[in-house]
Motif scaffolding. Structure first.
Motif, PDB file in Angstrom:
ATOM      1  N   VAL A   1      67.410  31.866  27.383  1.00 55.66           N
ATOM      2  CA  VAL A   1      68.153  31.363  26.279  1.00 55.66           C
ATOM      3  C   VAL A   1      69.318  32.358  26.081  1.00 55.66           C
ATOM      4  O   VAL A   1      69.143  33.447  25.597  1.00 55.66           O
ATOM      5  N   GLU A   2      70.372  31.691  26.209  1.00 59.91           N
ATOM      6  CA  GLU A   2      71.747  32.574  26.196  1.00 59.91           C
ATOM      7  C   GLU A   2      72.122  32.455  24.772  1.00 59.91           C
ATOM      8  O   GLU A   2      73.001  33.459  24.399  1.00 59.91           O
ATOM      9  N   GLU A   3      72.262  31.419  23.990  1.00 56.66           N
ATOM     10  CA  GLU A   3      72.725  31.259  22.874  1.00 56.66           C
ATOM     11  C   GLU A   3      71.709  30.339  22.059  1.00 56.66           C
ATOM     12  O   GLU A   3      71.256  29.520  22.581  1.00 56.66           O
ATOM     13  N   CYS A   4      71.552  30.581  20.735  1.00 55.93           N
ATOM     14  CA  CYS A   4      70.762  29.734  19.811  1.00 55.93           C
ATOM     15  C   CYS A   4      71.287  29.584  18.472  1.00 55.93           C
ATOM     16  O   CYS A   4      71.736  30.678  17.777  1.00 55.93           O
ATOM     17  N   TYR A   5      71.866  28.429  17.711  1.00 56.42           N
ATOM     18  CA  TYR A   5      72.308  28.301  16.598  1.00 56.42           C
ATOM     19  C   TYR A   5      71.523  27.305  15.726  1.00 56.42           C
ATOM     20  O   TYR A   5      71.351  26.317  16.069  1.00 56.42           O
ATOM     21  N   MET A   6      71.233  27.909  14.522  1.00 63.96           N
ATOM     22  CA  MET A   6      71.019  26.929  13.474  1.00 63.96           C
ATOM     23  C   MET A   6      71.949  26.154  13.006  1.00 63.96           C
ATOM     24  O   MET A   6      72.955  26.544  12.794  1.00 63.96           O
ATOM     25  N   ILE A   7      71.688  24.658  12.947  1.00 62.93           N
ATOM     26  CA  ILE A   7      72.521  23.671  12.926  1.00 62.93           C
ATOM     27  C   ILE A   7      72.267  22.879  11.480  1.00 62.93           C
ATOM     28  O   ILE A   7      71.309  22.594  11.122  1.00 62.93           O
ATOM     29  N   ALA A   8      73.407  22.754  10.842  1.00 64.10           N
ATOM     30  CA  ALA A   8      73.301  21.669   9.865  1.00 64.10           C
ATOM     31  C   ALA A   8      73.751  20.421  10.215  1.00 64.10           C
ATOM     32  O   ALA A   8      74.952  20.222  10.970  1.00 64.10           O
ATOM     33  N   GLY A   9      72.918  19.595  10.375  1.00 65.93           N
ATOM     34  CA  GLY A   9      73.313  18.117  10.826  1.00 65.93           C
ATOM     35  C   GLY A   9      71.939  17.280  10.907  1.00 65.93           C
ATOM     36  O   GLY A   9      71.015  17.425  10.633  1.00 65.93           O
ATOM     37  N   GLY A  10      71.942  16.515  12.262  1.00 64.51           N
ATOM     38  CA  GLY A  10      71.061  15.580  12.585  1.00 64.51           C
ATOM     39  C   GLY A  10      69.868  16.328  13.410  1.00 64.51           C
ATOM     40  O   GLY A  10      68.850  15.789  13.964  1.00 64.51           O
ATOM     41  N   PHE A  11      70.082  17.716  13.794  1.00 65.07           N
ATOM     42  CA  PHE A  11      68.960  18.540  14.373  1.00 65.07           C
ATOM     43  C   PHE A  11      68.996  19.657  13.659  1.00 65.07           C
ATOM     44  O   PHE A  11      69.798  20.077  13.107  1.00 65.07           O
ATOM     45  N   ASP A  12      68.149  20.497  14.365  1.00 65.68           N
ATOM     46  CA  ASP A  12      67.948  21.904  13.503  1.00 65.68           C
ATOM     47  C   ASP A  12      68.338  23.225  14.433  1.00 65.68           C
ATOM     48  O   ASP A  12      69.127  24.108  13.729  1.00 65.68           O
ATOM     49  N   TYR A  13      68.444  23.109  15.785  1.00 65.33           N
ATOM     50  CA  TYR A  13      68.878  24.195  16.535  1.00 65.33           C
ATOM     51  C   TYR A  13      69.739  23.398  17.784  1.00 65.33           C
ATOM     52  O   TYR A  13      69.509  22.572  18.315  1.00 65.33           O
ATOM     53  N   LEU A  14      70.818  24.370  18.067  1.00 66.82           N
ATOM     54  CA  LEU A  14      71.382  24.097  19.483  1.00 66.82           C
ATOM     55  C   LEU A  14      71.242  25.298  20.338  1.00 66.82           C
ATOM     56  O   LEU A  14      71.507  26.598  19.724  1.00 66.82           O
ATOM     57  N   VAL A  15      70.762  25.054  21.345  1.00 70.67           N
ATOM     58  CA  VAL A  15      70.312  26.015  22.288  1.00 70.67           C
ATOM     59  C   VAL A  15      70.940  25.916  23.597  1.00 70.67           C
ATOM     60  O   VAL A  15      71.278  24.683  24.090  1.00 70.67           O
ATOM     61  N   LYS A  16      71.634  27.145  24.328  1.00 69.54           N
ATOM     62  CA  LYS A  16      72.231  27.079  25.428  1.00 69.54           C
ATOM     63  C   LYS A  16      71.222  27.855  26.617  1.00 69.54           C
ATOM     64  O   LYS A  16      70.967  29.038  26.290  1.00 69.54           O
ATOM     65  N   ILE A  17      70.824  27.184  27.450  1.00 68.36           N
ATOM     66  CA  ILE A  17      69.763  27.672  28.593  1.00 68.36           C
ATOM     67  C   ILE A  17      70.537  27.826  29.762  1.00 68.36           C
ATOM     68  O   ILE A  17      71.201  26.896  30.217  1.00 68.36           O
ATOM     69  N   ARG A  18      70.613  28.977  30.667  1.00 67.58           N
ATOM     70  CA  ARG A  18      71.249  29.338  31.839  1.00 67.58           C
ATOM     71  C   ARG A  18      69.970  29.297  32.666  1.00 67.58           C
ATOM     72  O   ARG A  18      69.018  30.413  32.424  1.00 67.58           O
ATOM     73  N   SER A  19      70.057  28.697  33.750  1.00 64.83           N
ATOM     74  CA  SER A  19      68.963  28.721  35.039  1.00 64.83           C
ATOM     75  C   SER A  19      69.691  28.666  36.125  1.00 64.83           C
ATOM     76  O   SER A  19      70.704  28.262  36.306  1.00 64.83           O
ATOM     77  N   ARG A  20      68.981  28.568  37.181  1.00 64.54           N
ATOM     78  CA  ARG A  20      69.347  28.584  38.448  1.00 64.54           C
ATOM     79  C   ARG A  20      69.585  27.080  38.941  1.00 64.54           C
ATOM     80  O   ARG A  20      70.471  26.682  39.611  1.00 64.54           O
TER      81      ARG A  20
END
Length: 154
Positions: A96-115
């Motif tokens: 998990v490269e980034e994770c933000y709590m979001i105000a809106g239609g969902f709770d978290y936005l997460v950026k995942i980096r993989s091969r």
């Protein structure tokens, strides 16, 4: 010193963002001061928490981490204790490269980096799905990075 940055502090920060290993003597020359005032300004900005550290920036592409997935996560419980537990556990997932709590239609936005997609699928199955209070997820695979940059105060 307050958080209103003067021109010289902005120049110092821009130079440090570009090259955190720049010698103070070279930095002083670039901003038009002697070494001692530049070193003092850097120390003041560190003490006030404006500069939080120095690090090596690695190339994810050269490390083979070319697959980026953004994930929306909706929790089934958003009370404070549930949020704290989720936050603590997601911080333990190195992909998990980034994770933000979001105000809106969902709770978290997460950026995942993989091969690749296969590795992402494993991360999803073994790590993300095991997080506490997961209600639902939606994944979006990035096709191309149009803009990807570090923060600069200029």
């Amino acid at each position: 010193m307050n958080t209103d940055l003067d021109t010289i502090n902005r120049k110092i920060l821009n130079e440090l963002v570009a090259n955190a290993r720049i010698p103070v003597s070279e930095l002083a020359r670039k901003v038009g001061l002697s070494k001692t005032p530049v070193a003092l300004r850097i120390k003041q900005m560190e003490d006030m928490g404006l500069i939080t550290g120095y690090r090596a920036n690695l190339s994810p592409l050269k490390l083979g981490l070319t697959h980026i997935t953004y994930m929306q996560i909706r929790l089934d419980d958003t009370r404070q204790k549930a949020l704290e537990k989720f936050n603590a556990e997601i911080r333990k997932i190195p992909e998990v490269e980034e994770c933000y709590m979001i105000a809106g239609g969902f709770d978290y936005l997460v950026k995942i980096r993989s091969r690749d997609m296969s590795e992402f699928r494993r991360i999803m199955a073994e790590k993300i799905s095991a997080l506490p209070h997961i209600g639902s997820t939606s994944s979006f695979v990035a096709m191309e990075a149009v803009i990807e940059q570090d923060f600069s105060p200029s």
